[in-house]
Design a protein around this motif. Structure first.
Motif, PDB file in Angstrom:
ATOM      1  N   PRO A   1      -4.047   5.144  10.489  1.00  0.00           N
ATOM      2  CA  PRO A   1      -4.290   6.302  11.487  1.00  0.00           C
ATOM      3  C   PRO A   1      -3.150   7.195  11.562  1.00  0.00           C
ATOM      4  O   PRO A   1      -1.870   6.733  11.491  1.00  0.00           O
ATOM      5  N   VAL A   2      -3.263   8.373  11.973  1.00  0.00           N
ATOM      6  CA  VAL A   2      -2.193   9.437  12.185  1.00  0.00           C
ATOM      7  C   VAL A   2      -1.305   8.812  13.034  1.00  0.00           C
ATOM      8  O   VAL A   2      -0.157   9.325  13.070  1.00  0.00           O
ATOM      9  N   SER A   3      -1.903   8.094  14.061  1.00  0.00           N
ATOM     10  CA  SER A   3      -0.774   7.435  15.445  1.00  0.00           C
ATOM     11  C   SER A   3       0.048   6.846  14.716  1.00  0.00           C
ATOM     12  O   SER A   3       1.236   6.708  15.230  1.00  0.00           O
ATOM     13  N   GLU A   4       0.170   6.336  13.567  1.00  0.00           N
ATOM     14  CA  GLU A   4       1.246   5.426  12.785  1.00  0.00           C
ATOM     15  C   GLU A   4       2.339   6.586  12.512  1.00  0.00           C
ATOM     16  O   GLU A   4       3.731   6.019  12.936  1.00  0.00           O
ATOM     17  N   LEU A   5       1.874   7.518  11.984  1.00  0.00           N
ATOM     18  CA  LEU A   5       3.032   8.530  11.843  1.00  0.00           C
ATOM     19  C   LEU A   5       3.739   9.180  13.319  1.00  0.00           C
ATOM     20  O   LEU A   5       5.094   9.253  13.294  1.00  0.00           O
ATOM     21  N   LEU A   6       2.848   9.541  14.152  1.00  0.00           N
ATOM     22  CA  LEU A   6       3.290   9.753  15.494  1.00  0.00           C
ATOM     23  C   LEU A   6       4.391   8.725  16.197  1.00  0.00           C
ATOM     24  O   LEU A   6       5.451   9.184  16.708  1.00  0.00           O
ATOM     25  N   GLU A   7       4.056   7.426  16.196  1.00  0.00           N
ATOM     26  CA  GLU A   7       4.575   6.504  16.776  1.00  0.00           C
ATOM     27  C   GLU A   7       6.051   6.311  16.286  1.00  0.00           C
ATOM     28  O   GLU A   7       6.907   5.706  16.839  1.00  0.00           O
ATOM     29  N   ARG A   8       6.280   6.692  15.092  1.00  0.00           N
ATOM     30  CA  ARG A   8       7.470   6.338  14.381  1.00  0.00           C
ATOM     31  C   ARG A   8       8.615   7.650  14.468  1.00  0.00           C
ATOM     32  O   ARG A   8       9.390   7.857  13.447  1.00  0.00           O
ATOM     33  N   SER A   9       8.020   8.561  15.397  1.00  0.00           N
ATOM     34  CA  SER A   9       9.008   9.664  15.349  1.00  0.00           C
ATOM     35  C   SER A   9      10.374   9.518  15.561  1.00  0.00           C
ATOM     36  O   SER A   9      11.327  10.193  15.168  1.00  0.00           O
TER      37      SER A   9
ATOM     38  N   PRO B   1       0.773  -1.226  -0.047  1.00  0.00           N
ATOM     39  CA  PRO B   1      -0.019  -0.121   0.035  1.00  0.00           C
ATOM     40  C   PRO B   1       0.750   1.372   0.143  1.00  0.00           C
ATOM     41  O   PRO B   1       0.368   2.339  -0.518  1.00  0.00           O
ATOM     42  N   TYR B   2       2.139   1.078   0.624  1.00  0.00           N
ATOM     43  CA  TYR B   2       2.654   2.419   0.544  1.00  0.00           C
ATOM     44  C   TYR B   2       3.502   2.631  -0.753  1.00  0.00           C
ATOM     45  O   TYR B   2       3.640   3.900  -1.160  1.00  0.00           O
ATOM     46  N   PHE B   3       3.757   1.553  -1.492  1.00  0.00           N
ATOM     47  CA  PHE B   3       4.276   1.830  -2.890  1.00  0.00           C
ATOM     48  C   PHE B   3       3.014   2.223  -3.736  1.00  0.00           C
ATOM     49  O   PHE B   3       3.328   3.226  -4.611  1.00  0.00           O
ATOM     50  N   ALA B   4       1.658   1.909  -3.391  1.00  0.00           N
ATOM     51  CA  ALA B   4       0.676   2.315  -4.138  1.00  0.00           C
ATOM     52  C   ALA B   4       0.356   3.840  -4.011  1.00  0.00           C
ATOM     53  O   ALA B   4      -0.254   4.548  -4.955  1.00  0.00           O
ATOM     54  N   VAL B   5       0.821   4.469  -2.843  1.00  0.00           N
ATOM     55  CA  VAL B   5       0.860   5.718  -2.725  1.00  0.00           C
ATOM     56  C   VAL B   5       1.541   6.517  -3.654  1.00  0.00           C
ATOM     57  O   VAL B   5       1.154   7.672  -4.237  1.00  0.00           O
ATOM     58  N   TRP B   6       2.728   6.109  -4.112  1.00  0.00           N
ATOM     59  CA  TRP B   6       3.424   6.902  -5.249  1.00  0.00           C
ATOM     60  C   TRP B   6       2.958   6.364  -6.407  1.00  0.00           C
ATOM     61  O   TRP B   6       3.701   6.777  -7.398  1.00  0.00           O
TER      62      TRP B   6
ATOM     63  N   CYS C   1       5.239   9.109   6.876  1.00  0.00           N
ATOM     64  CA  CYS C   1       4.137   9.775   6.518  1.00  0.00           C
ATOM     65  C   CYS C   1       3.210   8.935   5.489  1.00  0.00           C
ATOM     66  O   CYS C   1       2.056   9.006   5.211  1.00  0.00           O
ATOM     67  N   LEU C   2       3.954   7.795   4.751  1.00  0.00           N
ATOM     68  CA  LEU C   2       2.999   7.091   3.856  1.00  0.00           C
ATOM     69  C   LEU C   2       2.020   6.024   4.527  1.00  0.00           C
ATOM     70  O   LEU C   2       1.077   5.890   4.012  1.00  0.00           O
ATOM     71  N   ARG C   3       2.324   5.933   5.863  1.00  0.00           N
ATOM     72  CA  ARG C   3       1.142   5.241   6.494  1.00  0.00           C
ATOM     73  C   ARG C   3      -0.072   5.943   6.685  1.00  0.00           C
ATOM     74  O   ARG C   3      -1.175   5.429   6.163  1.00  0.00           O
ATOM     75  N   PRO C   4      -0.157   7.144   7.038  1.00  0.00           N
ATOM     76  CA  PRO C   4      -1.534   7.613   7.250  1.00  0.00           C
ATOM     77  C   PRO C   4      -2.093   8.018   5.529  1.00  0.00           C
ATOM     78  O   PRO C   4      -3.098   8.178   5.231  1.00  0.00           O
ATOM     79  N   LEU C   5      -1.009   8.357   4.771  1.00  0.00           N
ATOM     80  CA  LEU C   5      -1.221   8.560   3.415  1.00  0.00           C
ATOM     81  C   LEU C   5      -2.094   7.148   2.757  1.00  0.00           C
ATOM     82  O   LEU C   5      -2.854   7.514   1.604  1.00  0.00           O
ATOM     83  N   ALA C   6      -1.653   6.041   3.339  1.00  0.00           N
ATOM     84  CA  ALA C   6      -2.242   4.863   2.815  1.00  0.00           C
ATOM     85  C   ALA C   6      -3.597   4.650   3.392  1.00  0.00           C
ATOM     86  O   ALA C   6      -4.108   3.493   3.235  1.00  0.00           O
TER      87      ALA C   6
END
Length: 284
Positions: free
Chosen positions: A105-113, A46-51, A97-102
């Protein structure tokens, strides 16, 4: 002098401990992440699909990305370079950032700070070093920073740790993340709380409170606890039988070393060396 005899000098000061902890964290993060590229992981599609990259091409690109990550991780530990560390920070931010774009949840971006903040702190140590370094110059010396620079690094790591704890807590408290629920069920944690939902909620809110505590009161015992907590919670990937769980654990190495690096930064700010080379307490 033999290489073994030199080893203790690597960790002889608080500054050297910080420098090596950051490099180790970045190395583990990229080797763990790169391993999944080499193995290939359906969860990445899904992250490749974002691109706009189709599945058949994504499967071919994954090993290339994986090898790149592993090489970058090794270089970060043994031959750090300013340009590469900045790229690693940007790469970590982009992949997070690809996770919420895919659609996650936004928490996926936060958790990977830690994926982007720990490489950024290592980059800033080189950038702010009193000795000037070219973008691709191999840094062999221990970077020397001013107290003001150390204060900024303290704030950055403090925020990063708080954010990834709050983000991970949100997995349980708000998102009821299926993968986390499975970990709690398989390892028996859910049974301790009476139900999976209770385990997710209680542990999730505990982590959120823990993150807030780090943000406002990063005392030594709290930072050591966070380090241990991170090791324990990420080890659930291994004990729950996750797909190549050891690499999931290794990939989160930057989050495990961040509290220790912050502890030693606080010690650098707490103590200074006078003109006679004697360490003395500094009251902020």
């Amino acid at each position: 002098m033999s290489y073994i005899a030199k080893l203790p000098s690597f960790l002889s000061t608080n500054e050297s401990k910080i420098w090596w902890l950051l490099r180790l964290g970045v190395c583990l993060e990229f080797i763990g992440h790169g391993a999944f590229g080499v193995i290939t992981k359906a969860g990445w599609l899904p992250y490749f699909a974002v691109w706009g990259i189709p599945e058949n091409l994504a499967w071919r690109i994954m090993p290339i990305v994986g090898v790149m990550d592993i090489v970058l991780g090794i270089l970060a530990l043994f031959a750090p370079r300013k340009a590469l560390l900045l790229f690693m920070a940007a790469w970590g931010l982009m992949t997070a950032c690809l996770r919420p774009l895919a659609g996650e949840p936004v928490s996926e971006l936060l958790e990977r700070s830690y994926n982007y903040c720990v490489p950024l702190v290592a980059f800033l140590m080189i950038t702010w070093d009193v000795k000037q370094h070219g973008w691709f110059h191999r840094v062999k010396n221990l970077p020397t920073l001013t107290r003001e620079h150390w204060r900024w690094l303290k704030i950055l790591l403090q925020v990063a740790i708080a954010v990834y704890l709050i983000g991970h807590g949100a997995f349980g408290a708000f998102d009821a993340k299926a993968g986390l629920a499975k970990q709690y069920d398989v390892t028996g944690i859910s049974a301790l709380f009476g139900s999976t939902e209770a385990a997710l909620t209680v542990i999730g809110w505990f982590e959120i409170v823990l993150g807030i505590a780090v943000l406002f009161a990063p005392v030594a015992y709290l930072l050591f606890f966070v380090c241990g907590w991170k090791i324990a919670t990420e080890s659930l990937f291994i004990f729950s039988g996750a797909f190549f769980g050891w690499f999931e654990f290794i990939e989160r190495g930057a989050g495990m070393v961040a509290p220790l690096a912050l502890y030693f930064i606080i010690r650098v700010l707490k103590y200074s060396v006078n003109s006679r080379g004697v360490q003395q307490f500094v009251r902020e």
